[in-house]
Design a protein around this motif. Structure first.
Motif, PDB file in Angstrom:
ATOM      1  N   GLU A 447       0.831  -1.205   0.000  1.00  0.00           N
ATOM      2  CA  GLU A 447       0.000   0.000   0.000  1.00  0.00           C
ATOM      3  C   GLU A 447       0.871   1.262   0.000  1.00  0.00           C
ATOM      4  O   GLU A 447       0.479   2.292  -0.548  1.00  0.00           O
ATOM      5  N   ARG A 448       2.027   1.165   0.617  1.00  0.00           N
ATOM      6  CA  ARG A 448       2.943   2.313   0.630  1.00  0.00           C
ATOM      7  C   ARG A 448       3.690   2.475  -0.695  1.00  0.00           C
ATOM      8  O   ARG A 448       4.370   3.484  -0.916  1.00  0.00           O
ATOM      9  N   GLY A 449       3.614   1.491  -1.568  1.00  0.00           N
ATOM     10  CA  GLY A 449       4.343   1.549  -2.832  1.00  0.00           C
ATOM     11  C   GLY A 449       5.742   0.993  -2.760  1.00  0.00           C
ATOM     12  O   GLY A 449       6.500   1.077  -3.737  1.00  0.00           O
ATOM     13  N   ASP A 450       6.112   0.381  -1.617  1.00  0.00           N
ATOM     14  CA  ASP A 450       7.433  -0.222  -1.449  1.00  0.00           C
ATOM     15  C   ASP A 450       7.326  -1.700  -1.833  1.00  0.00           C
ATOM     16  O   ASP A 450       7.232  -2.583  -0.979  1.00  0.00           O
ATOM     17  N   TYR A 451       7.381  -1.955  -3.141  1.00  0.00           N
ATOM     18  CA  TYR A 451       7.099  -3.295  -3.632  1.00  0.00           C
ATOM     19  C   TYR A 451       8.211  -4.288  -3.316  1.00  0.00           C
ATOM     20  O   TYR A 451       7.938  -5.473  -3.075  1.00  0.00           O
ATOM     21  N   LEU A 452       9.441  -3.860  -3.301  1.00  0.00           N
ATOM     22  CA  LEU A 452      10.544  -4.766  -2.967  1.00  0.00           C
ATOM     23  C   LEU A 452      10.433  -5.254  -1.518  1.00  0.00           C
ATOM     24  O   LEU A 452      10.639  -6.436  -1.236  1.00  0.00           O
ATOM     25  N   THR A 453      10.104  -4.345  -0.597  1.00  0.00           N
ATOM     26  CA  THR A 453       9.918  -4.755   0.798  1.00  0.00           C
ATOM     27  C   THR A 453       8.724  -5.683   0.937  1.00  0.00           C
ATOM     28  O   THR A 453       8.752  -6.646   1.712  1.00  0.00           O
ATOM     29  N   SER A 454       7.685  -5.390   0.196  1.00  0.00           N
ATOM     30  CA  SER A 454       6.507  -6.262   0.223  1.00  0.00           C
ATOM     31  C   SER A 454       6.874  -7.674  -0.228  1.00  0.00           C
ATOM     32  O   SER A 454       6.459  -8.663   0.386  1.00  0.00           O
ATOM     33  N   ILE A 455       7.660  -7.769  -1.284  1.00  0.00           N
ATOM     34  CA  ILE A 455       8.090  -9.089  -1.768  1.00  0.00           C
ATOM     35  C   ILE A 455       8.972  -9.779  -0.736  1.00  0.00           C
ATOM     36  O   ILE A 455       8.858 -10.991  -0.508  1.00  0.00           O
ATOM     37  N   ASP A 456       9.820  -9.034  -0.077  1.00  0.00           N
ATOM     38  CA  ASP A 456      10.720  -9.606   0.924  1.00  0.00           C
ATOM     39  C   ASP A 456       9.933 -10.221   2.077  1.00  0.00           C
ATOM     40  O   ASP A 456      10.207 -11.350   2.506  1.00  0.00           O
ATOM     41  N   TYR A 457       8.942  -9.490   2.585  1.00  0.00           N
ATOM     42  CA  TYR A 457       8.126 -10.024   3.686  1.00  0.00           C
ATOM     43  C   TYR A 457       7.326 -11.253   3.242  1.00  0.00           C
ATOM     44  O   TYR A 457       7.221 -12.247   3.974  1.00  0.00           O
ATOM     45  N   ALA A 458       6.772 -11.192   2.042  1.00  0.00           N
ATOM     46  CA  ALA A 458       5.934 -12.299   1.573  1.00  0.00           C
ATOM     47  C   ALA A 458       6.739 -13.576   1.361  1.00  0.00           C
ATOM     48  O   ALA A 458       6.267 -14.680   1.651  1.00  0.00           O
ATOM     49  N   THR A 459       7.962 -13.441   0.851  1.00  0.00           N
ATOM     50  CA  THR A 459       8.785 -14.624   0.605  1.00  0.00           C
ATOM     51  C   THR A 459       9.271 -15.279   1.901  1.00  0.00           C
ATOM     52  O   THR A 459       9.719 -16.425   1.875  1.00  0.00           O
TER      53      THR A 459
END
Length: 860
Positions: A447-459
């Motif tokens: 939601e913040r637009g930080d897609y790399l961090t989002s991918i890191d948490y999801a993985t």
């Protein structure tokens, strides 16, 4: 053992009383197909009737068992009290049997007097009474009921002797009836039944008729036993002093509390309710503990409405009770379970005034109160309560997760992020909440637009997470948005990673609601890659899911209507068995069998494994072929012969595997599992509607039961005033039956309130509309491209035509010049020809007029 014997007895009698026509059909119609069919039909009817009665008998035993246990408990309490009041047991036993022997002696003396007077009308009854008395002496058992029957019989004989001697017996039939009734009571005291009058019947009774009569008799006997025990207890209470009454009260309390501790809540509830009804008339006023554990027993039995009434009665009767805090806590929990959140919040306000954090279940109640505020959309109060729960509480991590969820729902991403990050980094966090916290962090980062961090948490979330489809969905979206943010040119974007997560979601979670999002994004990505047929296929699947929802809802409604018809036919079938209506049974059984098969076929089709497997395999292979086809186009553009060869080999293998499935399998797969999300949403909506109908039906039934119980109470009091005790017994039986039904409805209502239909997919319609828009966009895109192509062709055509026009103009100019030259040469040639002719004519003229040849003169 006694009830097993009763069941065997009923079966034996049913065999003996079967109509003779049934047996005669077996012998007389054996050679006829018609007779054989009738015999087998009759045999099936008898089997169905026997099974029906057996089920009713088992149900009757199950329903009557709690009441029988309660009666046994009362009998034990009364017997223990009677034993406590007997000071010298041996002396009491000796007195009991000495009284019996004295009664036997009195009976012998009476018999001698009657014989001496020549009176023999009472010989049979005297002989039966003497036999029973001696049997009671030989048994060595103390039975005051038998003794009372012996006393009444002796008294009747003395009256009969005087009436006969004084010749005052005007109506001998009256004495015979009294003797017959006394004999019936005598046999009943020994658990036997007198001779039944042989009344001719219009038709032979069935096993159901026998069961129904036995059930009524057993019910009356149970009522009589309960009344006998309660009368005996009432006499003990009235004849006892304060110490003895207090002992009886405490004995029943200990019995009830022991039952409660041994998890026998039904028996404890009955004993506690009976204790209040019995001893409040004896002057006992302190029932504070009784009310609390009475409510706790009902709470443990999931009789929430009854428990709420008991706890409210406790608050009303004892406003300063030591159980005040616990009672308010239970009322908060009950109101939450019944969905009455405003009522729970009202109780919570009172709970705060009388409780402390040292109470054992304090944080349990606190957490439930927070849930009530959450459900009532009072998020500030909910967060306030949840944050007050300490770390050593079992509800701490659940509370923290709810706090973060509330912050996230309010778009307070910073606060929510801090809460979930604390949970994700703590080693004390349970695995389930740890994975949920990582998922929330991934969603917040997205939601913040930080897609790399989002991918890191999801993985970081393991694959065994029970809602891993959510993880795949957030990975799909994150990679998709990351590629869009990196590459502004749509034609240069590489969606390979995003597509891999989309296909994995479709393959591993076939019925996930996120399937629509994955297919929509795949359609968008393939559209941006100009693979329009594949994009249209994905868009079409999404759109058709939305359109099929109504069809699936209609199918569920149809199945439900078939279930209702089946249930009605089963009721008609049972009614026909009760009425011994063979034609009605055959008709109802045929209807119920027909609809049972239809419903079963629907369930088989719905639960078919091959449908899910085949559909999943086919979808997976088609997607792989589409992806390979796209890769082959890229390889052709790059002129990579090796890659083209490998891709062709893989495509051939997949096509050969696809050919292994027959058209029937593929069609079945498509029919059963084409629209899993639509089916899931339709089923959730339908189930939610049915659950609400069930709750309303239960509420209506309970209102009717309460009204009937009130009416019965009035009728019982009226019958008591009129002295109609037979009617009192019948009305009390109905009352007890309705009370038992009310208890079951209370439990059923609690069960219905606990039903939670699958959460409906809120964005189902939105993504369905997106699929429709995608199809339109693909079609319009193709039309625009076609128009561009036509425009380009038209431009080329126009340029060619312009060049042709220009060339034509040049040619025409050349032709004009040539024509002018031709005309000039022609004119010149003509001029030269005229000049030649003119010269010839001039020469000729000269020769004619100036020539002096002689020949011309000679001729003249």
């Amino acid at each position: 053992m006694m009830k097993l014997f009763t069941l065997i007895f009923i079966f034996i009698i049913s065999i003996l009383i079967l109509p003779s026509s049934v047996l005669s059909q077996e012998t007389s119609d054996t050679g006829s197909d018609d007779g054989s069919l009738r015999f087998y039909s009759e045999e099936a009817y008898q089997v169905a009737l026997t099974n029906y009665v057996t089920n009713m008998l088992n149900r009757y035993y199950v329903e009557s068992l709690p009441q029988e246990r309660f009666l046994v408990a009362l009998m034990r309490l009364v017997n223990n009290e009677m034993n406590s009041r007997i000071k010298n047991r041996r002396e009491a036993i000796e007195k009991y049997f000495s009284d019996l022997k004295m009664q036997i002696d009195e009976l012998q003396q009476l018999e001698e007097r009657l014989h001496a007077s020549g009176i023999h009308e009472l010989d049979d009854f005297i002989s039966e009474l003497d036999t029973r008395m001696r049997m009671a002496v030989r048994s060595g058992e103390i039975n005051y009921k038998q003794k009372k029957v012996f006393e009444d019989a002796l008294q009747l004989l003395y009256i009969a002797e005087e009436m006969i001697k004084l010749d005052q017996l005007s109506d001998p039939s009256s004495l015979n009836r009294r003797i017959s009734k006394s004999k019936d009571r005598l046999l009943n005291a020994f658990g036997e039944v007198g001779d039944l009058e042989l009344i001719p019947l219009e038709m032979a009774p069935t096993i159901f008729n026998l069961f129904e009569e036995w059930r009524k008799t057993d019910s009356y006997k149970f009522s009589a036993r309960v009344i006998d025990v309660k009368i005996a207890r009432s006499k003990l209470i009235k004849s006892g002093n304060i110490e003895q009454v207090d002992r009886m009260l405490n004995a029943q309390l200990r019995y009830a509390y022991a039952s409660f501790n041994y998890l026998e809540y039904d028996l404890a509830e009955r004993l506690l309710e009976d204790l209040i009804e019995t001893y409040q008339d004896a002057g006992v006023r302190d029932f504070e503990d009784v009310y609390f554990y009475w409510g706790e027993s009902n709470f443990a039995l999931n009789r929430f409405l009854k428990a709420r009434g008991v706890f409210n009665q406790l608050l009303q009767e004892y406003p300063g009770s030591v159980y005040l805090s616990r009672a308010y806590g239970r009322l908060i929990q009950l109101s939450y379970k019944l969905g009455e959140y405003d009522e729970a919040i009202r109780y919570y306000a009172s709970f705060q005034d009388v409780t402390s954090s040292t109470q054992e279940d304090y944080y349990d109640v606190l957490f439930v109160a927070a849930l009530c505020f959450y459900e009532n959309v009072d998020f500030n109060r909910a967060v306030e309560i949840l944050l007050s729960i300490p770390q050593n509480s079992e509800y701490y991590f659940f509370s923290q997760y709810l706090v973060g969820t509330i912050y996230n729902a309010g778009q307070n991403y910073d606060l929510a992020y801090d809460v979930f990050e604390s949970m994700a980094t703590s080693k004390k966090t349970p695995p389930e909440f740890h994975n949920r916290a990582l998922l929330k962090l991934s969603q917040i980062s997205y939601e913040r637009g930080d897609y790399l961090t989002s991918i890191d948490y999801a993985t970081r979330i393991p694959g065994n997470f029970k809602r891993y489809d959510k993880v795949l969905n957030i990975l799909l979206w994150s990679h998709f948005m990351l590629e869009k943010s990196r590459q502004p040119d749509p034609l240069q974007r590489d969606y390979t990673q995003a597509k891999s997560y989309a296909f994995k979601l479709l393959e591993d979670y076939y019925s996930s609601e996120y399937r629509m999002e994955a297919e929509s994004l795949l359609g968008y990505m393939y559209q941006s890659e100009n693979d329009l047929p594949l994009a249209r296929d994905f868009y079409t699947d999404v759109y058709k899911s939305k359109m099929e929802r109504n069809n699936l809802s209609e199918s569920l409604a149809l199945t439900d209507s078939m279930s209702k018809i089946y249930q009605n036919s089963v009721l008609e079938e049972e009614d026909a068995l009760r009425q011994d209506n063979r034609d009605g049974y055959v008709q109802a059984a045929g209807i119920s069998e027909e609809f049972r098969r239809k419903i079963w076929d629907e369930k088989i089709a719905d639960k078919s494994n091959i449908g899910a497997q085949v559909s999943g395999e086919i979808t997976d292979m088609v997607n792989q072929l589409s992806e390979l086809n796209h890769l082959r186009k890229l390889a052709v553009e790059q002129e990579n012969e090796y890659a083209i060869e490998k891709i062709d080999a893989l495509m051939d293998d997949i096509k050969s595997s696809l050919n292994l499935y027959s058209e029937a399998d593929i069609q079945k797969a498509l029919l059963i599992n084409s629209y899993p999300v639509a089916k899931k949403v339709a089923l959730a909506d339908f189930q939610q509607q049915k659950d609400e109908e069930l709750r309303q039906d239960i509420r209506d039934e309970m209102i009717q039961i309460d009204a009937q119980l009130q009416q019965l109470s009035v009728e019982i009091e009226r019958a008591k005033l009129l002295g109609s005790y037979d009617r009192v017994v019948a009305l009390e039986q109905n009352q007890r039956h309705l009370v038992e039904i009310g208890k079951k409805y209370d439990q059923l209502y609690a069960y219905a309130m606990g039903l939670e239909a699958a959460e409906t997919y809120a964005e189902f319609d939105r993504w369905g509309e997106f699929g429709a828009v995608g199809i339109i966009d693909v079609n319009f895109g193709q039309r625009d491209r076609l128009q561009d192509q036509m425009s380009q062709v038209s431009s080329v055509y126009n340029s060619i035509m312009d060049k042709i026009t220009q060339r034509r103009q040049v040619v025409e100019d050349q032709l004009k010049k040539i024509e002018a030259e031709i005309r000039f040469m022609t004119m010149k040639a003509r001029l030269e020809e005229r000049q030649r002719l003119r010269a010839e004519r001039e020469q000729s003229f000269r020769e004619t007029y100036f020539d002096t040849r002689t020949s011309e003169f000679e001729e003249k």
